[in-house]
Design an enzyme around this catalytic site. Structure first.
Site, PDB file in Angstrom:
ATOM      1  N   HIS A 133      38.848   0.086  26.857  1.00  0.00           N
ATOM      2  CA  HIS A 133      38.606   0.727  25.799  1.00  0.00           C
ATOM      3  C   HIS A 133      39.936   0.231  24.790  1.00  0.00           C
ATOM      4  O   HIS A 133      39.856  -0.084  23.584  1.00  0.00           O
ATOM      5  CB  HIS A 133      38.218   2.228  25.595  1.00  0.00           C
ATOM      6  N   ASP A 152      57.976 -13.194  30.506  1.00  0.00           N
ATOM      7  CA  ASP A 152      59.594 -12.820  29.881  1.00  0.00           C
ATOM      8  C   ASP A 152      60.552 -13.219  30.933  1.00  0.00           C
ATOM      9  O   ASP A 152      60.123 -14.025  31.842  1.00  0.00           O
ATOM     10  CB  ASP A 152      59.404 -11.273  29.684  1.00  0.00           C
ATOM     11  N   SER A 153      61.891 -13.187  30.449  1.00  0.00           N
ATOM     12  CA  SER A 153      62.788 -13.670  31.140  1.00  0.00           C
ATOM     13  C   SER A 153      63.436 -12.860  32.303  1.00  0.00           C
ATOM     14  O   SER A 153      63.972 -13.607  33.292  1.00  0.00           O
ATOM     15  CB  SER A 153      64.121 -13.872  30.119  1.00  0.00           C
ATOM     16  N   GLY A 209      65.517  -6.068  21.983  1.00  0.00           N
ATOM     17  CA  GLY A 209      66.535  -4.978  21.639  1.00  0.00           C
ATOM     18  C   GLY A 209      65.798  -3.714  20.607  1.00  0.00           C
ATOM     19  O   GLY A 209      66.688  -2.981  20.340  1.00  0.00           O
ATOM     20  N   CYS A 231      33.198  -1.880  23.742  1.00  0.00           N
ATOM     21  CA  CYS A 231      33.598  -2.189  25.310  1.00  0.00           C
ATOM     22  C   CYS A 231      32.478  -1.821  26.423  1.00  0.00           C
ATOM     23  O   CYS A 231      31.847  -1.024  26.010  1.00  0.00           O
ATOM     24  CB  CYS A 231      35.208  -1.404  25.238  1.00  0.00           C
ATOM     25  N   ASP A 275      53.850  -7.486  22.286  1.00  0.00           N
ATOM     26  CA  ASP A 275      53.253  -7.083  23.918  1.00  0.00           C
ATOM     27  C   ASP A 275      53.639  -5.832  24.028  1.00  0.00           C
ATOM     28  O   ASP A 275      54.716  -5.094  23.526  1.00  0.00           O
ATOM     29  CB  ASP A 275      54.102  -7.966  24.860  1.00  0.00           C
ATOM     30  N   PHE A 335      64.883  -8.006  30.892  1.00  0.00           N
ATOM     31  CA  PHE A 335      64.844  -6.384  30.738  1.00  0.00           C
ATOM     32  C   PHE A 335      64.703  -5.527  31.982  1.00  0.00           C
ATOM     33  O   PHE A 335      65.140  -4.533  32.239  1.00  0.00           O
ATOM     34  CB  PHE A 335      63.705  -6.152  29.722  1.00  0.00           C
ATOM     35  N   ASP A 340      68.209 -13.199  28.805  1.00  0.00           N
ATOM     36  CA  ASP A 340      69.124 -12.432  27.798  1.00  0.00           C
ATOM     37  C   ASP A 340      69.663 -11.096  28.486  1.00  0.00           C
ATOM     38  O   ASP A 340      69.408 -10.896  29.685  1.00  0.00           O
ATOM     39  CB  ASP A 340      68.430 -11.917  26.515  1.00  0.00           C
ATOM     40  N   CYS A 347      32.196   2.074  26.240  1.00  0.00           N
ATOM     41  CA  CYS A 347      31.536   2.641  24.961  1.00  0.00           C
ATOM     42  C   CYS A 347      30.112   2.120  25.152  1.00  0.00           C
ATOM     43  O   CYS A 347      29.141   2.866  24.604  1.00  0.00           O
ATOM     44  CB  CYS A 347      32.152   2.491  24.037  1.00  0.00           C
ATOM     45  N   CYS A 386      32.096   0.879  19.284  1.00  0.00           N
ATOM     46  CA  CYS A 386      33.066  -0.065  19.997  1.00  0.00           C
ATOM     47  C   CYS A 386      32.338  -0.801  21.061  1.00  0.00           C
ATOM     48  O   CYS A 386      31.415  -0.277  21.965  1.00  0.00           O
ATOM     49  CB  CYS A 386      34.062   0.962  20.971  1.00  0.00           C
TER      50      CYS A 386
HETATM   51 ZN   LIG Z   1      35.283   1.508  23.777  1.00  0.00          ZN
END
Ligand SMILES: [Zn+2]
Length: 391
Positions: free
Chosen positions: A346, A103-104, A226, A317, A277, A107, A157, A320, A315
Site C-alpha cells: 500500500h 549506491d556507493s 548529505g 494495491c 530513494d 553512507f 563519497d 485495498c 487504491c
Molecule cells: Zn492500498
C-alpha cells in the site's frame, strides 16, 4: 522543445523543461537505462538486501516501481558481490528485470560500520554483521558495483551529517571530489552509467564549490548527497535551491538521496529534483502506518478492528482491493507476516501513484496551480519522519 543528454550507458531527455516564468523548477524527463526507461520525477523503492522487504518482484511491479535501489555495502558483506555475479548478476539473482541503481556504500560505511577510519585512500570499517574488518576505496566501491551489474553505479563519497562542523564538512567534501575523480578512472563497464555525488553540507560556499566540481566531471547523473538527514526543511530547501541554481543549464538528471515522505518529495520536485530513494514508505508500513490522502492511518489503533472499509477506497494495491482495515489491523496485532506485505504494497503504491500525479500535473502544465492540492494529498509527513535515511 526537448533537449537530451546522451551518455555512454544512459540517455536523459527533458520532455517538459521547467517553465521559463520561474513558477516552478519541476520538470518531466525520460531516463533510458540498460534495463528500461523510467519517467521522472521518479521514486526508487529500496531493496537493501536484494529485496524490498516483504515484497516479491511481482508486488513491486504491481505497486508501479520502474526502478529500485539496492545497497552495495549490504550485498558486498552478504551474500557477497562475487557470489551474485556467479549466479548471473543482481537482476537475475533477485529476478528483477527493470533498472537497478546501486549506491556507493559510502553512507552505510559511515553510518553502520562499527569501527571506521577514514584516510585519504579510503575507509576501513568493521562489518555490522560479524565484526570482520573491511576496506572500501573508490576503486573497491566501483568494482563491487560493476560486479553486481546495476544499471547505475554511484561514485564513492564521504557523507557527513548536515549538522557537522564546517571543518568536517570541508574536509569530507574535498575528499569526496578526489574520490569522484578516482571513481571515474576506475569505472569501465559500458552498460552501466556512473553518477557523481555533490556534498558540501549546509555551507553555501562549499555546496557551490561541490556542485561546480562534480558537474564539471563526465558523470551521467548528479546526486545531491548529505541532505535528508538532520537538517530543517528550510535548510534543505535553501541548499537545494543553491545546487539547482548551479545546475540550471546542466542536461543531466538530478537525484536527491534518501528523501521519501510524499510532502518532502513534492517540495523537492518543485525545486527541480528528478530522482529519489528512501526506505521510509516501507519502514513506516512495517510499523503499521499507512499513508492515505491527507494523512495516515495507524493500523495498530484499536478503532480499526471493526472497520470493514479498505485502507483507501480508490487504491489499486493488493491490500485495498481484497482486504479491510479490520483484517490488516488484526494481522498487525497478531504479528502475522502478511501484514508487512500488504502494508508495504500500500505505502509504495501510494508513493508511486503520488509521483505519477506530480508527473501528470507537470505534463499538463498545471503543476504550480496543483501544488496546494498535492500538498493536502501528501499530508503532513515531513520533519522527523522524513529524516529516516536509507540503511
Ligand atoms: Zn492500498
Amino acid at each position: 522543445m526537448s533537449r537530451a543528454f546522451v551518455g555512454a550507458a544512459s540517455q536523459f531527455e527533458l520532455t517538459v523543461p521547467a517553465p521559463a516564468d520561474g513558477t516552478t523548477r519541476a520538470r518531466l524527463g525520460r531516463l533510458t537505462l540498460t534495463h528500461g526507461v523510467i519517467e521522472t520525477p521518479q521514486f526508487m523503492p529500496v531493496g537493501t538486501n536484494a529485496t524490498v522487504k516483504a515484497l516479491s518482484p511481482d508486488d513491486l511491479r504491481d505497486a508501479g516501481a520502474s526502478i529500485i535501489l539496492s545497497n552495495t555495502y549490504h550485498l558486498y558483506l552478504r551474500p557477497g558481490h562475487e557470489r551474485i555475479a556467479r549466479l548471473g548478476g543482481l537482476h537475475r539473482f533477485m529476478d528483477w528485470d527493470r533498472p537497478i541503481l546501486t549506491d556507493s556504500g559510502g553512507f552505510q560505511v559511515v553510518s553502520l560500520g562499527d569501527l571506521r577510519v577514514v584516510d585519504e585512500d579510503g575507509v576501513t570499517f568493521r562489518s555490522h554483521l560479524d565484526g570482520s574488518t573491511h576496506r572500501f576505496t573508490p576503486e573497491v566501491a566501483i568494482a563491487v558495483q560493476e560486479t553486481l551489474g546495476s544499471d547505475v553505479a554511484v561514485a564513492f563519497d564521504q557523507p557527513v551529517f548536515p549538522s557537522s562542523s564546517r571543518e568536517v564538512v570541508a574536509e569530507a567534501t574535498r575528499r569526496t571530489h578526489r574520490w569522484a575523480e578516482r571513481s571515474l578512472v576506475a569505472h569501465g563497464r559500458r552498460d552501466q552509467a556512473l553518477f557523481g555525488i555533490i556534498q558540501g553540507g549546509l555551507e553555501a560556499d562549499l555546496r557551490t564549490e561541490s556542485s561546480d566540481f562534480i558537474a564539471g566531471l563526465p558523470f551521467e547523473g548528479l546526486c545531491i548527497g548529505g541532505l535528508a538527514g538532520d537538517e530543517t526543511p528550510a535548510q534543505r530547501d535553501a541548499t537545494l535551491d543553491l545546487v539547482v541554481d548551479r545546475l540550471a543549464a546542466d542536461p543531466r538528471p538530478r537525484y536527491l538521496m534518501g528523501l521519501g515522505s510524499p510532502a518532502d518529495l513534492l517540495e523537492a520536485v518543485h525545486r527541480g529534483v528528478d530522482l529519489f530513494d528512501s526506505v521510509l514508505p516501507a519502514r513506516v508500513a512495517r510499523n503499521g502506518q499507512l499513508w492515505v490522502p491527507g494523512g495516515r492511518l495507524n493500523l495498530r489503533n484499536q478503532r480499526h478492528l471493526d472497520d470493514p472499509a479498505p485502507v483507501q477506497d480508490d487504491c489499486p494495491c493488493l491490500g485495498c482491493r481484497r482486504f479491510s482495515r479490520a483484517y490488516l489491523a488484526h494481522l498487525f496485532r497478531a504479528n502475522e507476516l502478511l501484514a508487512y506485505r500488504l502494508a508495504t504494497c500500500h505505502n509504495l503504491t501510494f508513493t508511486l501513484d503520488f509521483m505519477a500525479r506530480i508527473r501528470a500535473a507537470i505534463l499538463a502544465g498545471t503543476f504550480p496551480a496543483e501544488m496546494a492540492a498535492l500538498r493536502v494529498r501528501a499530508g503532513r509527513l515531513s520533519g522527523g519522519e522524513g529524516a529516516v535515511k536509507s540503511a
